[in-house]
Design an enzyme around this catalytic site. Structure first.
Site, mmCIF file in Angstrom:
data_model
loop_
_atom_site.group_PDB
_atom_site.id
_atom_site.type_symbol
_atom_site.label_atom_id
_atom_site.label_comp_id
_atom_site.label_asym_id
_atom_site.label_seq_id
_atom_site.Cartn_x
_atom_site.Cartn_y
_atom_site.Cartn_z
ATOM 1 N N ASN A 42 -2.427 5.846 2.075
ATOM 2 C CA ASN A 42 -1.048 5.381 2.233
ATOM 3 C C ASN A 42 -1.041 3.864 2.155
ATOM 4 O OD1 ASN A 42 0.643 7.904 3.036
ATOM 5 N ND2 ASN A 42 -1.237 8.057 4.270
ATOM 6 N N GLU A 43 -0.787 3.362 0.963
ATOM 7 C CA GLU A 43 -0.861 1.931 0.691
ATOM 8 C C GLU A 43 0.396 1.213 1.194
ATOM 9 O OE1 GLU A 43 -3.535 0.686 -0.168
ATOM 10 O OE2 GLU A 43 -4.566 1.733 -1.790
#
Length: 639
Positions: A162-163
């Site tokens: 989850n950037e």
């Protein structure tokens, strides 16, 4: 410590944090926590649902879980696992696959039913991914949710993949990887260009539903992002900050990863301190840098307003403290890194005697010597010291494949120019070219290609050392076995590495040893090389009298510099010396332009070194000391 004092000390921390002395202790504690959960659920006749992470961080936890199964009978027959993520596209048999990672590090060593193992599928067709992700979420929900989720943290602040920009309620989905994430993974893939641009990951919302969340982080490389995640404002730019909203999360850190937290980095802001000389120096430099005022202009009001009132009371007046720290910094600066002859050395970082010292510069790779301390290297030679350089590894993994072909083509042409047929060399060249054309990411090179890459780096290292003024018999190539063997198995220090290093040390009997003290290199070679040198010196100290007078100096290179308060010797460089250092670095032509493994900084190594040295000089200047063109910094290590 009372609860009130603990709350005061951790008041900047927005999540519970537990800090262990080292990674091993922390990993064992997390493994024991998982083991206790499994046993508790088994006693209730229930299955345990675990969320698992990959990467270097959880390896110690998995190793301990395997030991608990093997030696203490911990059973995983009633455990169901869901992995956080997988690269896309990715074959499960690929070396970089998280399927393979989990098998090699955990599943092949325990009694888990493989039907209970769930990992995102990197082989799906693109159009199949949305349905797969929905089914992944549904399966977790039908099992009652995750009992415990294990997390690491990336330097972008990502959890799972989850950037930055991920939504707090996001579910399992296909994502695009951040450029920094891909650079960090480049070592595993043989270059960033081979790292997939996408991945399938559990979402933050999925993670958040777990009944327990344990985020682990080790080493100083993670300290900045850990500090943001624990103490920073909640932001989509640092997805891990969303964990601050959970009542079920705990950060488990080693001391290095925790070093950026306020209670460790600037403890005077949160508690009463014991003002020893080390902490006093760090605090005064911090105050000067924070207020952007020279040390000698700091006032009592400045101390009082920034948590240092007790220091002013205990050690004041503050102007005396300022002078003391200013003088300590002044005494770190020397143009005589081998000691100044016929001088009072009481306030100098190095001894005056003997006037001519024997020195060895240990260089983990064939260019760390000139990149990290090229100016000091040249100055030691110019000032008449007996200097040796030891290149600990071949560095052959950091040469582009097309350079191999170019050099072999040169050799073929050269042979032909002197009347040699060179038919065997042509055959080797054709084999090389065919291999390179079909080479898979991170595939081990053939012995011939490895040799050519090593020869390229050896010739460059010789050219650089000669430019610094060394004779050929003072240039040593150790080719330590750990590095060569590490291409086919995990690199670990071998007895032969230590013996080879002891032999060289006994041959030279140095008064000074310089070794790389920057352990953030993306390949991890520096820390192994450092440990080999230290172990060799410790063993020799038991039997060799000269070791008692041998000082070990650490330098740092392309990755980052020592903090100003840590520096014990600062060697100033003139503009001409900066140019000479740059020319020495330029001898390493295969490392010019874009290096194979640039880490998180794609600038050329010479530019990184030049800017780092200039920044060190600027920091000294801003503290009120002399304004030099550049400085190389060193810290003495007591072994």
């Amino acid at each position: 410590m009372s609860r009130l004092n603990l709350l005061e000390e951790t008041r900047y921390e927005k999540v519970p944090v537990t800090v262990y002395d080292n990674q091993k202790e922390a990993s064992e504690a997390v493994a024991r926590r998982i083991s206790d959960l499994i046993k508790r659920k088994q006693a209730q006749g229930q299955k345990t649902v675990l969320g698992l992470a990959t990467g270097a961080t959880p390896v110690g936890v998995y190793s301990e879980l395997a030991r608990l199964h093997r030696e203490e009978g911990l059973s995983f027959k009633d455990v169901i696992t869901f992995n956080l993520d997988e690269y896309y596209p990715m074959q499960p048999t690929a070396p970089q696959s998280y399927v393979r990672f989990m098998d090699e590090n955990l599943f092949n060593h325990i009694d888990i039913d493989k039907a209970n193992v769930n990992i995102p599928d990197g082989t799906l067709a693109l159009e199949e991914i949305p349905a797969f992700c929905l089914a992944y979420e549904k399966k977790i929900e039908e099992l009652g949710g995750l009992d415990l989720q294990v997390l690491g943290i990336g330097r972008t602040g990502h959890i799972g993949f989850n950037e930055p920009g991920s939504a707090p309620n996001s579910g399992t989905r296909l994502v695009t990887l951040d450029d920094l994430t891909r650079r960090d993974a480049s070592r595993d893939f043989g270059g960033k260009g081979n790292v997939p641009t996408k991945a399938i990951t559990m979402g933050i919302g999925t993670i958040f539903k777990a009944r327990e969340i344990v985020l682990m982080a080790w080493n100083g490389k993670k300290a900045p992002i850990v500090q943001k995640a624990v103490e920073g404002e909640i932001s989509g730019e640092v997805p891990a900050t969303y964990l601050q909203l959970s009542d079920n999360v705990e950060f488990v850190l080693d001391q290095d990863a925790a070093s950026g937290l306020t209670r460790f980095n600037t403890p005077w802001l949160v508690k009463d301190c014991v003002w020893d000389p080390v902490l006093t120096k760090k605090a005064v430099i911090w105050l000067s840098e924070t207020l952007q005022k020279p040390i000698l202009k700091l006032t009592e009001e400045d101390y009082n307003a920034h948590g240092m009132a007790q220091l002013a009371v205990d050690r004041g007046p503050v102007y005396n403290i300022n002078i003391e720290i200013f003088n300590k910094l002044q005494n770190t600066i020397t143009g005589w890194p081998g000691g100044k002859p016929n001088a009072n050395d009481a306030g100098r970082p190095e001894r005056a005697l003997p006037e001519q010292k024997r020195a060895i510069i240990f260089s983990p790779h064939p260019d760390d010597d000139v990149i990290s301390m090229g100016g000091t290297f040249i100055r030691l030679v110019d000032q008449g010291h007996d200097v040796h350089v030891a290149y600990q590894t071949s560095g052959n993994t950091a040469v582009w494949d097309d350079d191999v072909l170019r050099y072999v083509e040169f050799a073929i042409d050269f042979n032909q120019s002197i009347g040699e047929e060179g038919s065997r060399l042509k055959g080797i060249y054709e084999d090389m070219r065919q291999f390179i054309e079909q080479k898979q990411p991170n595939q081990i090179d053939t012995p011939e290609i490895q040799n050519v890459k090593a020869f390229i780096r050896k010739s460059e290292a010789i050219a650089g050392a000669r430019y610094a003024g060394l004779a050929d018999d003072h240039i040593h190539f150790q080719a330590l076995p750990f590095y060569e063997n590490g291409k086919t198995q995990k690199a670990t220090v071998q007895e032969e590495d230590i013996q080879l290093t002891m032999n060289l040390l006994q041959q030279v009997k140095p008064h000074q040893v310089f070794t790389a003290g920057d352990f953030e290199d993306p390949h991890g070679t520096h820390i192994v090389c450092f440990n080999i040198v230290v172990e060799a010196l410790r063993r020799l100290r038991q039997t060799e009298s000269w070791v008692q007078d041998c000082w070990l100096w650490m330098y740092r290179g392309a990755w980052h510099e020592f903090a100003t308060h840590e520096v014990e010797m600062a060697v100033p460089l003139s503009p001409q010396e900066v140019a000479r250092k740059r020319n020495a670095i330029f001898k390493h032509q295969s490392q010019k332009d874009t290096p194979v493994f640039p880490g998180d900084d794609e600038r050329e190594f010479w530019l990184r070194a030049q800017e780092r040295n200039r920044d060190t000089a600027r920091r000294y200047d801003r503290l009120g000391l002399a304004d030099y063109e550049a400085m190389e910094a060193f810290v003495r290590y007591h072994y």
